[in-house]
Design a protein around this motif. Structure first.
Motif, mmCIF file in Angstrom:
data_model
loop_
_atom_site.group_PDB
_atom_site.id
_atom_site.type_symbol
_atom_site.label_atom_id
_atom_site.label_comp_id
_atom_site.label_asym_id
_atom_site.label_seq_id
_atom_site.Cartn_x
_atom_site.Cartn_y
_atom_site.Cartn_z
ATOM 1 N N VAL A 292 0.834 -1.201 0.000
ATOM 2 C CA VAL A 292 0.000 0.000 0.000
ATOM 3 C C VAL A 292 0.874 1.258 0.000
ATOM 4 N N ILE A 293 1.921 1.258 0.815
ATOM 5 C CA ILE A 293 2.821 2.417 0.869
ATOM 6 C C ILE A 293 3.453 2.660 -0.493
ATOM 7 N N ILE A 294 3.879 1.577 -1.149
ATOM 8 C CA ILE A 294 4.501 1.709 -2.471
ATOM 9 C C ILE A 294 3.495 2.250 -3.490
ATOM 10 N N GLY A 295 2.309 1.626 -3.530
ATOM 11 C CA GLY A 295 1.307 2.044 -4.510
ATOM 12 C C GLY A 295 0.838 3.470 -4.298
ATOM 13 N N VAL A 296 0.498 3.811 -3.056
ATOM 14 C CA VAL A 296 0.030 5.162 -2.754
ATOM 15 C C VAL A 296 1.153 6.179 -2.942
ATOM 16 N N GLY A 297 2.351 5.828 -2.483
ATOM 17 C CA GLY A 297 3.478 6.745 -2.600
ATOM 18 C C GLY A 297 3.797 7.096 -4.043
ATOM 19 N N LEU A 298 3.794 6.111 -4.913
ATOM 20 C CA LEU A 298 4.083 6.384 -6.321
ATOM 21 C C LEU A 298 3.046 7.312 -6.935
ATOM 22 N N MET A 299 1.775 7.141 -6.553
ATOM 23 C CA MET A 299 0.733 8.004 -7.099
ATOM 24 C C MET A 299 0.832 9.431 -6.554
ATOM 25 N N VAL A 300 1.188 9.559 -5.285
ATOM 26 C CA VAL A 300 1.379 10.889 -4.711
ATOM 27 C C VAL A 300 2.501 11.621 -5.441
ATOM 28 N N PHE A 301 3.635 10.944 -5.614
ATOM 29 C CA PHE A 301 4.765 11.594 -6.270
ATOM 30 C C PHE A 301 4.481 11.846 -7.753
ATOM 31 N N GLN A 302 3.745 10.936 -8.409
ATOM 32 C CA GLN A 302 3.404 11.157 -9.816
ATOM 33 C C GLN A 302 2.656 12.480 -9.987
ATOM 34 N N GLN A 303 1.741 12.784 -9.059
ATOM 35 C CA GLN A 303 0.960 14.007 -9.176
ATOM 36 C C GLN A 303 1.705 15.238 -8.665
ATOM 37 N N PHE A 304 2.456 15.080 -7.571
ATOM 38 C CA PHE A 304 3.057 16.257 -6.938
ATOM 39 C C PHE A 304 4.370 16.697 -7.570
ATOM 40 N N VAL A 305 4.820 16.013 -8.607
ATOM 41 C CA VAL A 305 5.886 16.609 -9.422
ATOM 42 C C VAL A 305 5.295 17.675 -10.338
ATOM 43 N N GLY A 306 3.955 17.787 -10.387
ATOM 44 C CA GLY A 306 3.317 18.929 -11.032
ATOM 45 C C GLY A 306 2.698 18.695 -12.387
ATOM 46 N N ILE A 307 2.522 17.442 -12.808
ATOM 47 C CA ILE A 307 2.110 17.179 -14.182
ATOM 48 C C ILE A 307 0.783 17.843 -14.546
ATOM 49 N N ASN A 308 -0.218 17.764 -13.694
ATOM 50 C CA ASN A 308 -1.518 18.315 -14.073
ATOM 51 C C ASN A 308 -1.558 19.834 -13.999
ATOM 52 N N GLY A 309 -0.813 20.421 -13.109
ATOM 53 C CA GLY A 309 -0.733 21.876 -13.098
ATOM 54 C C GLY A 309 -0.024 22.395 -14.334
ATOM 55 N N ILE A 310 1.130 21.830 -14.634
ATOM 56 C CA ILE A 310 1.906 22.271 -15.790
ATOM 57 C C ILE A 310 1.158 21.961 -17.085
ATOM 58 N N GLY A 311 0.545 20.782 -17.162
ATOM 59 C CA GLY A 311 -0.151 20.391 -18.373
ATOM 60 C C GLY A 311 -1.437 21.162 -18.604
ATOM 61 N N PHE A 312 -2.235 21.364 -17.554
ATOM 62 C CA PHE A 312 -3.515 22.054 -17.704
ATOM 63 C C PHE A 312 -3.338 23.512 -18.135
ATOM 64 N N TYR A 313 -2.268 24.136 -17.656
ATOM 65 C CA TYR A 313 -2.123 25.577 -17.864
ATOM 66 C C TYR A 313 -0.811 25.924 -18.568
ATOM 67 N N ALA A 314 -0.384 25.067 -19.477
ATOM 68 C CA ALA A 314 0.906 25.242 -20.141
ATOM 69 C C ALA A 314 0.972 26.556 -20.919
ATOM 70 N N SER A 315 -0.082 26.875 -21.658
ATOM 71 C CA SER A 315 -0.062 28.059 -22.508
ATOM 72 C C SER A 315 0.162 29.331 -21.692
ATOM 73 N N GLU A 316 -0.599 29.481 -20.606
ATOM 74 C CA GLU A 316 -0.453 30.671 -19.767
ATOM 75 C C GLU A 316 0.889 30.697 -19.051
ATOM 76 N N THR A 317 1.441 29.530 -18.755
ATOM 77 C CA THR A 317 2.759 29.470 -18.116
ATOM 78 C C THR A 317 3.826 30.032 -19.050
ATOM 79 N N PHE A 318 3.738 29.678 -20.336
ATOM 80 C CA PHE A 318 4.711 30.196 -21.300
ATOM 81 C C PHE A 318 4.581 31.711 -21.446
ATOM 82 N N VAL A 319 3.357 32.212 -21.459
ATOM 83 C CA VAL A 319 3.148 33.662 -21.546
ATOM 84 C C VAL A 319 3.717 34.349 -20.313
ATOM 85 N N ALA A 320 3.483 33.763 -19.142
ATOM 86 C CA ALA A 320 4.000 34.338 -17.897
ATOM 87 C C ALA A 320 5.516 34.388 -17.882
#
Length: 493
Positions: A292-320
């Motif tokens: 459980v620690i391995i499975g949950v930990g990998l999912m936490v780190f997969q998200q908290f490296v920022g993929i959905n933030g960077i991906g969802f708002y990539a265009s505005e990030t480049f403008v900024a």
């Protein structure tokens, strides 16, 4: 791994010995069983006995239309952020809610996906998911205010939450075991392709027109489902023996010898029925807690490296970061994902899981560090001519590195580390954690960028470093190991 367990040769699942289960489904002698297993261990047995894979490939193609739809939903917000805010006079908070509400719907869809697919069947679940996505896209297209826009985004989220579970499950259940790994990786590849296509098309058409393109994979899926069989394993599980054999024969070819595979599936289903149903509290027992620690930990780190933030708002990030328009960076972001994901799929069974995910996390660290440094320099009016280049380069390094390992490998490891009797409830927990993390990152990203653009990317880079340390310390190598060997390595560590 408990003594007296073995791996079901067709499904790769851990089951107890027949003696422990009082042999409820033995119909032949031990010698015949051994002989049958030897045939079953041959991955080319059915192919060399009149089999073909044409229907498997067609069924996989139809199913991954759902994966493409998943990617289309995820990629929708990045190229349309500025146009939606202008047309509907959205504040930053309103668009952050719109972008992130997808993940709230996906959480609910993912949590309910197991029960839905067990009740309606794999095909029924995909039909339901397509229906929600179609309703969501139409709501977005016709929306003139935030309520309908958010409702549409929520519906598409619920749909892809179901897709995130049922598509890989369906592919794994229909594929011959020698093709299962390769075909299952198509799920992640099509998600990336769907996201990239949405990015690219969104740079040249309006946000309403882009919403209509999301209907296309759903239509392909709904039509295709009429031409492919239901999962044989689900049919066997619900007691439709005749339909089970018909579906399996259709998948393997009309002249294929399916006797060995059918017997193995029936044995597996019989074993599954004898195992007690696990609840979520049992996951925290000592024999399961490390998995459980391995499975949950990998999912936490997969998200908290920022993929959905960077991906969802990539265009505005480049403008900024200083680009006059986010389109060039967004196009580059879209184009680079697909070939890198293909490379990752090719490497996953060659390099091993641990090295690939550690290299991937190292790359996401470098990408976030460069992007963070770009915003730091811009904030201090230093080397301003270099800040856009550093930002775009950092984000492209980030998405390349994420696509090669962090995107797919955590899901693969998750499917390998849990024993069969807790796989359902453990899988639900892990998927829920993943979507909660996705929501937190996607909702908070714009606010974090308002607080400190450089600090946001430095936080993501810190999580990338923690990912490397976590994998090095806790995650076992699962390449080339049976599920028994994986369990043994987890429990002995």
């Amino acid at each position: 791994m408990a003594i007296g367990q073995f791996k079901d040769v067709e499904n790769g699942e851990i089951i107890n010995t027949l003696e422990d289960l009082e042999q409820p489904f033995i119909t032949s002698s031990k010698q015949e069983k051994v002989a049958g297993r030897e045939k079953g261990d041959d991955p080319d047995y059915s192919l060399r006995h009149g089999g073909s894979i044409g229907m498997v490939l067609l069924s996989t193609f139809v199913a991954v239309c759902g994966s493409f739809e998943f990617g289309s939903c995820v990629g929708y917000s990045a190229p349309v952020q500025s146009s939606i805010r202008e047309d509907l006079n959205f504040s930053l908070a309103q668009f952050s809610l719109f972008g992130s509400i997808l993940t709230i719907g996906a959480m609910i869809g993912a949590v309910s996906s197991g029960r839905i697919s067990d009740f309606l069947g794999r095909k029924g679940a995909m039909r339901l998911s397509s229906g929600f996505c179609i309703a969501g896209w139409l709501a977005i297209y016709f929306s003139t205010e935030a309520l309908y826009l958010d409702m549409g985004r929520f519906f598409t989220g619920f749909g892809i939450g179901i897709f995130s579970y049922v598509v890989p499950i369906f592919i794994a259940e229909i594929a011959p075991k020698n093709l299962r790994g390769g075909l299952t990786t198509l799920n992640q590849l099509m998600i990336v392709i769907g996201s990239s296509v949405s990015f690219l098309i969104g740079t040249v058409i309006t946000w309403r027109s882009l919403a209509l393109t999301g209907l296309i994979p759903c239509i392909f899926l709904l039509v295709g489902l009429f031409f492919i069989p239901e999962s044989p394993r689900w049919l066997a599980k619900v007691g439709c023996e005749k339909d089970f054999l018909v579906a399996l024969q259709k998948l393997r070819g009309k002249d294929a010898d399916i006797t060995i595979e059918a017997a193995e599936i029936n044995e597996y289903i019989g074993t599954l029925k004898t195992l007690p149903k696990a609840n979520i509290l049992e996951l925290f027992e000592s024999k399961y807690i490390r998995s459980v620690i391995i499975g949950v930990g990998l999912m936490v780190f997969q998200q908290f490296v920022g993929i959905n933030g960077i991906g969802f708002y990539a265009s505005e990030t480049f403008v900024a970061a200083g680009l006059s328009s986010g389109k060039i960076g967004t196009i580059a972001y879209a184009c680079i994902q697909v070939p890198i994901t293909v490379i990752g799929a090719m490497l996953i069974d060659k390099s091993g899981r641990r090295p690939l995910i550690m290299v991937s996390a190292t790359g996401t660290f470098l990408g976030c560090f460069l992007a963070g440094t770009s915003f730091f320099l811009k904030g201090h009016s230093m080397l301003l001519e270099w800040t856009p280049i550093l930002a775009v380069g950092g984000v492209l390094i980030f998405i390349s590195s994420f696509s090669i390992g962090m995107g797919a490998v955590p899901w693969l490891i998750m499917s390998e580390i849990f024993p069969i009797n807790v796989k359902g409830v453990a899988g639900s927990l892990v998927v829920l954690v993943n979507w909660v993390g996705a929501w937190l990152v996607s909702y908070a990203f714009n606010f974090l960028m308002s607080w400190s653009s450089s600090g946001t990317f430095y936080i993501f880079s810190a999580f990338s470093v923690m990912t490397v340390l976590f994998v090095a310390k806790l995650v076992p190598e699962t390449k080339g190991k049976t599920l028994e060997e994986i369990q043994a390595s987890i429990n002995s560590s």
